[in-house]
Motif scaffolding. Sequence first.
Motif, PDB file in Angstrom:
ATOM      1  N   GLN A  70      57.569  43.727  38.173  1.00 14.15           N
ATOM      2  CA  GLN A  70      57.174  44.960  38.505  1.00 14.15           C
ATOM      3  C   GLN A  70      56.321  44.754  39.875  1.00 14.15           C
ATOM      4  OE1 GLN A  70      56.204  46.379  34.784  1.00 14.15           O
ATOM      5  NE2 GLN A  70      57.956  48.129  35.055  1.00 14.15           N
ATOM      6  N   GLY A  71      55.229  43.839  39.415  1.00 13.87           N
ATOM      7  CA  GLY A  71      54.008  43.609  40.501  1.00 13.87           C
ATOM      8  C   GLY A  71      54.748  43.422  41.952  1.00 13.87           C
ATOM      9  N   SER A  72      55.991  42.657  41.922  1.00 11.76           N
ATOM     10  CA  SER A  72      56.341  41.802  43.078  1.00 11.76           C
ATOM     11  C   SER A  72      56.553  43.168  44.191  1.00 11.76           C
ATOM     12  CB  SER A  72      57.446  41.143  42.908  1.00 11.76           C
ATOM     13  OG  SER A  72      58.558  41.584  42.259  1.00 11.76           O
TER      14      SER A  72
ATOM     15  N   GLU B  79      54.982  40.732  36.088  1.00 12.05           N
ATOM     16  CA  GLU B  79      55.055  40.212  37.463  1.00 12.05           C
ATOM     17  C   GLU B  79      56.261  40.439  38.352  1.00 12.05           C
ATOM     18  OE1 GLU B  79      54.738  35.973  36.762  1.00 12.05           O
ATOM     19  OE2 GLU B  79      52.501  36.017  35.929  1.00 12.05           O
TER      20      GLU B  79
ATOM     21  N   LEU C 275      46.946  39.663  43.403  1.00  9.48           N
ATOM     22  CA  LEU C 275      48.251  40.138  42.659  1.00  9.48           C
ATOM     23  C   LEU C 275      48.085  40.362  41.136  1.00  9.48           C
ATOM     24  CD1 LEU C 275      51.159  38.287  44.495  1.00  9.48           C
ATOM     25  CD2 LEU C 275      50.443  40.886  44.481  1.00  9.48           C
ATOM     26  N   THR C 276      47.699  39.243  40.457  1.00  8.37           N
ATOM     27  CA  THR C 276      47.358  39.226  39.061  1.00  8.37           C
ATOM     28  C   THR C 276      46.503  40.199  38.687  1.00  8.37           C
ATOM     29  OG1 THR C 276      47.628  36.597  39.126  1.00  8.37           O
ATOM     30  CG2 THR C 276      46.481  37.720  37.068  1.00  8.37           C
TER      31      THR C 276
ATOM     32  N   PHE D 280      50.892  53.355  39.459  1.00  7.98           N
ATOM     33  CA  PHE D 280      51.509  52.079  40.211  1.00  7.98           C
ATOM     34  C   PHE D 280      52.534  52.791  41.060  1.00  7.98           C
ATOM     35  CE2 PHE D 280      54.917  48.842  40.400  1.00  7.98           C
ATOM     36  CZ  PHE D 280      54.018  47.944  41.186  1.00  7.98           C
TER      37      PHE D 280
ATOM     38  N   ASN E  68      48.291  43.799  38.964  1.00  6.45           N
ATOM     39  CA  ASN E  68      49.073  43.793  37.821  1.00  6.45           C
ATOM     40  C   ASN E  68      48.553  44.065  36.453  1.00  6.45           C
ATOM     41  OD1 ASN E  68      51.006  43.046  39.894  1.00  6.45           O
ATOM     42  ND2 ASN E  68      51.391  41.048  39.110  1.00  6.45           N
TER      43      ASN E  68
END
Length: 512
Positions: free
Chosen positions: A48-50, A46, A35-36, A100, A39
Amino acid sequence: MTKINQKGTEKLAMMVLVLGVFMSALDNGIISAALTTINTSFNISEVQGSWGITLYTLGMAISTPIIGKLADRYGRKKLFIMEIILFAIGSLLVAISPTFIFFLGARFIQALGGGGIFIIASSFVLTVFPKDKQGGLLGMLGAVNGIASVVGPNVGSLVLNMTHKWHWLFLINIPIAVIIIITGMMWIPETKVTVLKRTDYWGTVFLSLGILSFMLAITNLDQSNLLASLVSPTVLIFLGIGIALFIGLFTIEKANEKKDVDAILAYHLLTNRNFMLTLVMGLLTGTLIAIFVYIPSYVEHRLGISANQAGVYMSGIGLASIVGAGSGGRFVDKKGARETIVMASFIAMVGFGSLAFLSTTITSFLVTSSITGLGFGMLMGAPLSVLASEAAGEEKGSALGTLSVSRQVGLTIAPTIYAALIQGGFDSFLPTVKESLPTEYVSQNLASVKTSSVEATLLSIKELPQSIEQSQMLTIFYDTAHLAYQHMFLMSTLASAVILLLTFALNNKKIK
């Protein structure tokens, strides 16, 4: 085909189905390791990444009941192969995502493919194999999910360390999918329900939009201010739309009882006591699944294990859940689903309660978490699937799909509640530090302690110069973590107790 050859083909078919379930379940865990990195590669926050996880959850929730029904109608082999192909296409698109937004769309496609794999496999077991074998095989499918949850993050970390590219986490699905498609076409026999009725298009639309509305309401909850967000306009609007859509679905399916329509969710299921109670149990088991997300954090924040090593301590609960899923399946075959749920929920209740009060050392944590995993695994394997399929009759795919959605709703709700409970528990940390440590030390060093998150607080304390006061502050942090996470474990204890009580509300007819 001789009886021996038929049994051999069924075993080969199960191997293919299990591999498909493992692939889709592994993808849920494997992405957590990246995840990190993802992103950072898209230069997003974080929050937005979720959405990469949120959209995947939405896609799974929407597609699962629909795919289950389509598999019953048009053939489980056909839909299984189509799901694997769609999952593979989605995986490839995720891996080559240039932006994204493209990544999010690809994740949704991937979810549409992954949503039906487990349901079709479970429905195949309930259709092809005799009742005395179903529990063990469903337990095996549950165990596969347990294995994937344990090895997923580790596989993700290994792939990242070897390739230094998150894209390979999704590209590895392609060759696996090709193998599943080829062997599936060779070995999986076609099974379906003979249906001559019209497709329930309106019911499908109302069900899909209703699930979407509820899931959007859940994802708009604010874990830092949970109670206030419950009455926020965004949450209330989506919640109201969802309720209205499900009332419409209920009305449509009631009318369909008198029409020549193959209902997406039959009215007799909506009014079946055992089935509705099973859905509530499914939702509660979803809240128990979410506990896996926080176990590594608990190990780090309470027991002082480094973040890099914390995931290893999930092995006890993970391996015990695998044993529980297998033994629970066999117990269903011998004693019945209801008796299995009683025993499993009691073990889970004892396990979560022990985690809340007794897991103060590494040894006690490993023991209590293993007890928890045993009960959890027994619940996740066969018994609820058997209950749902018994209530559904021939509409097994639809029933299992709906059960899966209820579990997904619980899995989506719980992390927000758990995070709010944990964060609220840490509100006492700073006042305790000010009361317990010398005023001079507090005034000189407390400003250096970050409070943007629990993890940031711990890291900033460790960065302070080593001293007796710094050690005392660290001890206060660990003690506060014990009380903060205790709230989460107690909630899971309550969920297990409610599941236990609900089993006694089931109709007295013995289900085997």
